[in-house]
Design an enzyme around this catalytic site. Sequence first.
Site, PDB file in Angstrom:
ATOM      1  N   SER A  67       0.825  -1.216   0.000  1.00  0.00           N
ATOM      2  CA  SER A  67       0.000   0.000   0.000  1.00  0.00           C
ATOM      3  C   SER A  67       0.858   1.265   0.000  1.00  0.00           C
ATOM      4  CB  SER A  67      -0.902   0.023   1.234  1.00  0.00           C
ATOM      5  OG  SER A  67      -1.545  -1.215   1.405  1.00  0.00           O
TER       6      SER A  67
HETATM    7  N1  SAH Z   1      -0.297  -5.013   4.259  1.00  0.00           N
HETATM    8  C1  SAH Z   1       0.373  -5.337   3.014  1.00  0.00           C
HETATM    9  C2  SAH Z   1      -0.408  -4.963   1.778  1.00  0.00           C
HETATM   10  C3  SAH Z   1      -1.444  -5.916   1.574  1.00  0.00           C
HETATM   11  S1  SAH Z   1      -2.164  -6.116  -0.004  1.00  0.00           S
HETATM   12  C4  SAH Z   1       1.752  -4.732   2.949  1.00  0.00           C
HETATM   13  O1  SAH Z   1       2.135  -3.965   3.853  1.00  0.00           O
HETATM   14  O2  SAH Z   1       2.470  -5.044   1.992  1.00  0.00           O
HETATM   15  C5  SAH Z   1      -3.470  -7.131   0.583  1.00  0.00           C
HETATM   16  C6  SAH Z   1      -3.081  -8.544   0.949  1.00  0.00           C
HETATM   17  O3  SAH Z   1      -4.246  -9.158   1.499  1.00  0.00           O
HETATM   18  C7  SAH Z   1      -2.679  -9.397  -0.253  1.00  0.00           C
HETATM   19  O4  SAH Z   1      -1.416  -9.932  -0.035  1.00  0.00           O
HETATM   20  C8  SAH Z   1      -3.762 -10.473  -0.288  1.00  0.00           C
HETATM   21  O5  SAH Z   1      -3.299 -11.728  -0.720  1.00  0.00           O
HETATM   22  C9  SAH Z   1      -4.233 -10.512   1.149  1.00  0.00           C
HETATM   23  N2  SAH Z   1      -5.581 -11.069   1.362  1.00  0.00           N
HETATM   24  C10 SAH Z   1      -6.698 -10.886   0.602  1.00  0.00           C
HETATM   25  N3  SAH Z   1      -7.734 -11.578   1.128  1.00  0.00           N
HETATM   26  C11 SAH Z   1      -7.260 -12.214   2.241  1.00  0.00           C
HETATM   27  C12 SAH Z   1      -7.836 -13.103   3.196  1.00  0.00           C
HETATM   28  N4  SAH Z   1      -9.116 -13.493   3.131  1.00  0.00           N
HETATM   29  N5  SAH Z   1      -7.056 -13.552   4.201  1.00  0.00           N
HETATM   30  C13 SAH Z   1      -5.740 -13.197   4.292  1.00  0.00           C
HETATM   31  N6  SAH Z   1      -5.140 -12.374   3.402  1.00  0.00           N
HETATM   32  C14 SAH Z   1      -5.884 -11.877   2.388  1.00  0.00           C
END
Ligand code: SAH
Length: 216
Positions: A67
Amino acid sequence: MKIDKDKIMKEQREWMIKEHLIARGISDKKVLEVMGNLAREKFVPSKYMVDSYGDHPIPIGHSQTISQPYIVALMSELCEFKGDEKVMEIGCGSGYQAAILSALAGNVFSLERIKPLAENAALILEELGCSNVKVIHSDGFDGLPHEAPFDVILLTAAPESIPQTLIDQLADGGRLVAPEGNTVQQLVRIRKKSGKLNSETITYVSFVPMLKGAGS
Ligand code: SAH
């Protein structure tokens, strides 16, 4: 002349703090300090390294992104950390937000549904000495019932609406910060006090969707 990569990254990080965070209203000193000390380039694929401190999301593979720094700072600030909180993050991705939570809170459980991302993030977090973070390859829709309640729950993927399972895992006095919505998303903060919920909408955001199931 040899290029001093670390020096350039440090200068860019200082610029990010000033121009993208402070100039846009982030004022939590601890959040600014932690983000000012954390090498974001460690969490970014090497081909995007020069872009590490731009205020935009960056691809991390598997159609996911790390993000933008402003939103990471805003969400961290909205959690109102005192330092000893038990935290659950849904969406570990690159591990960048988890590393920030590691410095702001007591202990952190960071859930990720895509196994290679979870494995990679766990390695980087270990390398950085974030020993109070546990990365778990699982579906965030279930939360972590055996570790609940959590003082802070942070979602970095957007569900259509906040799952009741997660609200149930929030401690009394706790905060849940999350993007919510489908085509249009808003950042929300939900507080639980004496069993009652208080919900605020903060701003419009654009996150990857929260998807069901944990893949291999
Ligand atoms: N916090 C992260 C950015 C996340 S992008 C950082 O600092 O880099 C969002 C992430 O959420 C992705 O990697 C995606 O695979 C994950 N995601 C989406 N749905 C999810 C779920 N149901 N459970 C766990 N992770 C999930």
